[in-house]
Scaffold this motif. Structure first.
Motif, PDB file in Angstrom:
ATOM      1  N   LEU A 184       0.829  -1.202   0.000  1.00 56.84           N
ATOM      2  CA  LEU A 184       0.000   0.000   0.000  1.00 56.84           C
ATOM      3  C   LEU A 184       0.867   1.257   0.000  1.00 56.84           C
ATOM      4  O   LEU A 184       0.556   2.237  -0.689  1.00 56.84           O
ATOM      5  CB  LEU A 184      -0.931  -0.009   1.209  1.00 56.84           C
ATOM      6  CG  LEU A 184      -2.013   1.061   1.226  1.00 56.84           C
ATOM      7  CD1 LEU A 184      -2.873   1.009  -0.020  1.00 56.84           C
ATOM      8  CD2 LEU A 184      -2.872   0.917   2.464  1.00 56.84           C
ATOM      9  N   GLN A 185       1.975   1.229   0.721  1.00 55.59           N
ATOM     10  CA  GLN A 185       2.904   2.368   0.725  1.00 55.59           C
ATOM     11  C   GLN A 185       3.497   2.584  -0.679  1.00 55.59           C
ATOM     12  O   GLN A 185       3.673   3.720  -1.113  1.00 55.59           O
ATOM     13  CB  GLN A 185       4.029   2.160   1.747  1.00 55.59           C
ATOM     14  CG  GLN A 185       4.920   3.371   1.932  1.00 55.59           C
ATOM     15  CD  GLN A 185       4.147   4.598   2.435  1.00 55.59           C
ATOM     16  OE1 GLN A 185       3.371   4.505   3.382  1.00 55.59           O
ATOM     17  NE2 GLN A 185       4.346   5.726   1.787  1.00 55.59           N
ATOM     18  N   GLY A 186       3.761   1.507  -1.383  1.00 57.32           N
ATOM     19  CA  GLY A 186       4.261   1.615  -2.762  1.00 57.32           C
ATOM     20  C   GLY A 186       3.237   2.290  -3.670  1.00 57.32           C
ATOM     21  O   GLY A 186       3.590   3.147  -4.494  1.00 57.32           O
ATOM     22  N   VAL A 187       1.963   1.927  -3.509  1.00 61.66           N
ATOM     23  CA  VAL A 187       0.895   2.562  -4.304  1.00 61.66           C
ATOM     24  C   VAL A 187       0.827   4.051  -3.977  1.00 61.66           C
ATOM     25  O   VAL A 187       0.718   4.900  -4.872  1.00 61.66           O
ATOM     26  CB  VAL A 187      -0.463   1.873  -4.046  1.00 61.66           C
ATOM     27  CG1 VAL A 187      -1.600   2.687  -4.676  1.00 61.66           C
ATOM     28  CG2 VAL A 187      -0.462   0.447  -4.563  1.00 61.66           C
ATOM     29  N   ILE A 188       0.917   4.385  -2.702  1.00 64.30           N
ATOM     30  CA  ILE A 188       0.869   5.792  -2.274  1.00 64.30           C
ATOM     31  C   ILE A 188       2.055   6.565  -2.836  1.00 64.30           C
ATOM     32  O   ILE A 188       1.902   7.692  -3.317  1.00 64.30           O
ATOM     33  CB  ILE A 188       0.815   5.891  -0.734  1.00 64.30           C
ATOM     34  CG1 ILE A 188      -0.537   5.364  -0.244  1.00 64.30           C
ATOM     35  CG2 ILE A 188       1.063   7.315  -0.260  1.00 64.30           C
ATOM     36  CD1 ILE A 188      -0.622   5.171   1.260  1.00 64.30           C
ATOM     37  N   ASP A 189       3.226   5.972  -2.804  1.00 64.44           N
ATOM     38  CA  ASP A 189       4.415   6.640  -3.345  1.00 64.44           C
ATOM     39  C   ASP A 189       4.272   6.915  -4.845  1.00 64.44           C
ATOM     40  O   ASP A 189       4.657   7.979  -5.333  1.00 64.44           O
ATOM     41  CB  ASP A 189       5.673   5.804  -3.087  1.00 64.44           C
ATOM     42  CG  ASP A 189       6.059   5.784  -1.614  1.00 64.44           C
ATOM     43  OD1 ASP A 189       5.564   6.636  -0.849  1.00 64.44           O
ATOM     44  OD2 ASP A 189       6.857   4.901  -1.238  1.00 64.44           O
ATOM     45  N   ILE A 190       3.721   5.950  -5.566  1.00 60.97           N
ATOM     46  CA  ILE A 190       3.493   6.159  -7.002  1.00 60.97           C
ATOM     47  C   ILE A 190       2.484   7.288  -7.212  1.00 60.97           C
ATOM     48  O   ILE A 190       2.659   8.148  -8.075  1.00 60.97           O
ATOM     49  CB  ILE A 190       3.028   4.860  -7.685  1.00 60.97           C
ATOM     50  CG1 ILE A 190       4.195   3.870  -7.771  1.00 60.97           C
ATOM     51  CG2 ILE A 190       2.463   5.147  -9.082  1.00 60.97           C
ATOM     52  CD1 ILE A 190       3.795   2.505  -8.288  1.00 60.97           C
ATOM     53  N   ALA A 191       1.437   7.291  -6.401  1.00 54.45           N
ATOM     54  CA  ALA A 191       0.410   8.328  -6.540  1.00 54.45           C
ATOM     55  C   ALA A 191       0.971   9.721  -6.226  1.00 54.45           C
ATOM     56  O   ALA A 191       0.546  10.710  -6.824  1.00 54.45           O
ATOM     57  CB  ALA A 191      -0.764   8.016  -5.617  1.00 54.45           C
ATOM     58  N   LYS A 192       1.915   9.806  -5.299  1.00 53.47           N
ATOM     59  CA  LYS A 192       2.507  11.097  -4.924  1.00 53.47           C
ATOM     60  C   LYS A 192       3.438  11.646  -6.007  1.00 53.47           C
ATOM     61  O   LYS A 192       3.587  12.849  -6.146  1.00 53.47           O
ATOM     62  CB  LYS A 192       3.315  10.964  -3.625  1.00 53.47           C
ATOM     63  CG  LYS A 192       2.489  10.885  -2.387  1.00 53.47           C
ATOM     64  CD  LYS A 192       3.430  10.795  -1.204  1.00 53.47           C
ATOM     65  CE  LYS A 192       2.715  10.614   0.096  1.00 53.47           C
ATOM     66  NZ  LYS A 192       3.656  10.484   1.230  1.00 53.47           N
ATOM     67  N   SER A 193       4.089  10.763  -6.727  1.00 59.29           N
ATOM     68  CA  SER A 193       5.074  11.219  -7.709  1.00 59.29           C
ATOM     69  C   SER A 193       4.392  11.559  -9.025  1.00 59.29           C
ATOM     70  O   SER A 193       3.364  11.008  -9.373  1.00 59.29           O
ATOM     71  CB  SER A 193       6.154  10.167  -7.917  1.00 59.29           C
ATOM     72  OG  SER A 193       5.613   9.057  -8.594  1.00 59.29           O
ATOM     73  N   SER A 194       4.992  12.461  -9.728  1.00 56.83           N
ATOM     74  CA  SER A 194       4.492  12.862 -11.039  1.00 56.83           C
ATOM     75  C   SER A 194       5.484  12.412 -12.099  1.00 56.83           C
ATOM     76  O   SER A 194       6.688  12.526 -11.903  1.00 56.83           O
ATOM     77  CB  SER A 194       4.347  14.386 -11.094  1.00 56.83           C
ATOM     78  OG  SER A 194       4.163  14.823 -12.413  1.00 56.83           O
ATOM     79  N   PRO A 195       4.990  11.943 -13.216  1.00 55.51           N
ATOM     80  CA  PRO A 195       5.903  11.576 -14.299  1.00 55.51           C
ATOM     81  C   PRO A 195       6.751  12.765 -14.755  1.00 55.51           C
ATOM     82  O   PRO A 195       7.832  12.584 -15.286  1.00 55.51           O
ATOM     83  CB  PRO A 195       4.983  11.119 -15.424  1.00 55.51           C
ATOM     84  CG  PRO A 195       3.725  10.720 -14.749  1.00 55.51           C
ATOM     85  CD  PRO A 195       3.611  11.598 -13.538  1.00 55.51           C
ATOM     86  N   LEU A 196       6.271  13.981 -14.532  1.00 54.77           N
ATOM     87  CA  LEU A 196       7.038  15.166 -14.918  1.00 54.77           C
ATOM     88  C   LEU A 196       8.286  15.349 -14.053  1.00 54.77           C
ATOM     89  O   LEU A 196       9.246  15.971 -14.486  1.00 54.77           O
ATOM     90  CB  LEU A 196       6.176  16.424 -14.841  1.00 54.77           C
ATOM     91  CG  LEU A 196       5.088  16.540 -15.903  1.00 54.77           C
ATOM     92  CD1 LEU A 196       4.251  17.778 -15.653  1.00 54.77           C
ATOM     93  CD2 LEU A 196       5.685  16.571 -17.285  1.00 54.77           C
ATOM     94  N   ASN A 197       8.274  14.806 -12.834  1.00 50.81           N
ATOM     95  CA  ASN A 197       9.453  14.931 -11.978  1.00 50.81           C
ATOM     96  C   ASN A 197      10.671  14.277 -12.613  1.00 50.81           C
ATOM     97  O   ASN A 197      11.792  14.735 -12.427  1.00 50.81           O
ATOM     98  CB  ASN A 197       9.202  14.289 -10.604  1.00 50.81           C
ATOM     99  CG  ASN A 197       8.247  15.094  -9.762  1.00 50.81           C
ATOM    100  OD1 ASN A 197       8.016  16.265 -10.024  1.00 50.81           O
ATOM    101  ND2 ASN A 197       7.681  14.464  -8.757  1.00 50.81           N
ATOM    102  N   ASP A 198      10.425  13.221 -13.365  1.00 49.82           N
ATOM    103  CA  ASP A 198      11.523  12.511 -14.008  1.00 49.82           C
ATOM    104  C   ASP A 198      12.112  13.285 -15.187  1.00 49.82           C
ATOM    105  O   ASP A 198      13.190  12.969 -15.656  1.00 49.82           O
ATOM    106  CB  ASP A 198      11.055  11.133 -14.506  1.00 49.82           C
ATOM    107  CG  ASP A 198      10.618  10.242 -13.344  1.00 49.82           C
ATOM    108  OD1 ASP A 198      11.103  10.468 -12.210  1.00 49.82           O
ATOM    109  OD2 ASP A 198       9.806   9.334 -13.580  1.00 49.82           O
ATOM    110  N   LEU A 199      11.382  14.271 -15.676  1.00 52.64           N
ATOM    111  CA  LEU A 199      11.863  15.035 -16.819  1.00 52.64           C
ATOM    112  C   LEU A 199      12.957  16.022 -16.444  1.00 52.64           C
ATOM    113  O   LEU A 199      13.715  16.456 -17.292  1.00 52.64           O
ATOM    114  CB  LEU A 199      10.708  15.798 -17.478  1.00 52.64           C
ATOM    115  CG  LEU A 199       9.680  14.944 -18.197  1.00 52.64           C
ATOM    116  CD1 LEU A 199       8.572  15.823 -18.743  1.00 52.64           C
ATOM    117  CD2 LEU A 199      10.306  14.147 -19.324  1.00 52.64           C
TER     118      LEU A 199
END
Length: 150
Positions: free
Chosen positions: A116-131
């Motif tokens: 569940l923490q992994g799902v939350i972490d994915i939800a918090k991050s934006s694909p734009l952060n990787d850009l």
């Protein structure tokens, strides 16, 4: 002088005060030449200005088309990026939910919490952060020779 709508307009023709059969005889030759020069100069100025404005309009149209192509290209790149990024995110969240469901079925609270923490972490991050820096992205978009790697 006011006339009613049913009466034709009436008036008096005023002469230029010089004897002769018409206006042309009352105008000096130099005045006519000056008038002609004024017409020619005005016409040439108008034609030159019109051509300059057409050239400016053509440059603006070219600039507009170029910028629109850049925007369309950037949009396509961003759509492809999001399509891939969200496909990866979907795969990761599907896997984490599967692990969460399995942990719940086993009664393993620690594993369920981690999934569940992994799902939350994915939800918090934006694909734009990787850009990274968006300024660098703009510079890359302006560079026609830049190769995009996804």
């Amino acid at each position: 002088m006011m006339t009613s709508k049913s009466e034709p307009l009436a008036g008096k023709i005023v002469s230029n005060g010089k004897k002769g059969s018409g206006l042309a005889k009352g105008i000096a030759g130099m005045d006519a030449l000056n008038a002609l020069n004024t017409m020619v100069d005005g016409t040439l100025d108008y034609l030159r200005l019109r051509e300059e404005e057409r050239t400016k309009r053509a440059k603006l149209d070219t600039y507009e088309r170029t910028e629109l192509r850049k925007i369309e290209t950037a949009e396509a790149v961003l759509k492809d990026y999001f399509r891939q990024a969200f496909a990866e995110r979907k795969q990761n969240t599907d896997e984490l939910f599967a692990r969460y469901d399995a942990a719940i079925e086993r009664g393993d609270a620690d594993s369920a919490h981690l999934a569940l923490q992994g799902v939350i972490d994915i939800a918090k991050s934006s694909p734009l952060n990787d850009l990274g820096d968006l300024g660098q992205i703009r510079a890359a978009l302006d560079n026609e020779k830049h190769v995009w790697e996804l």
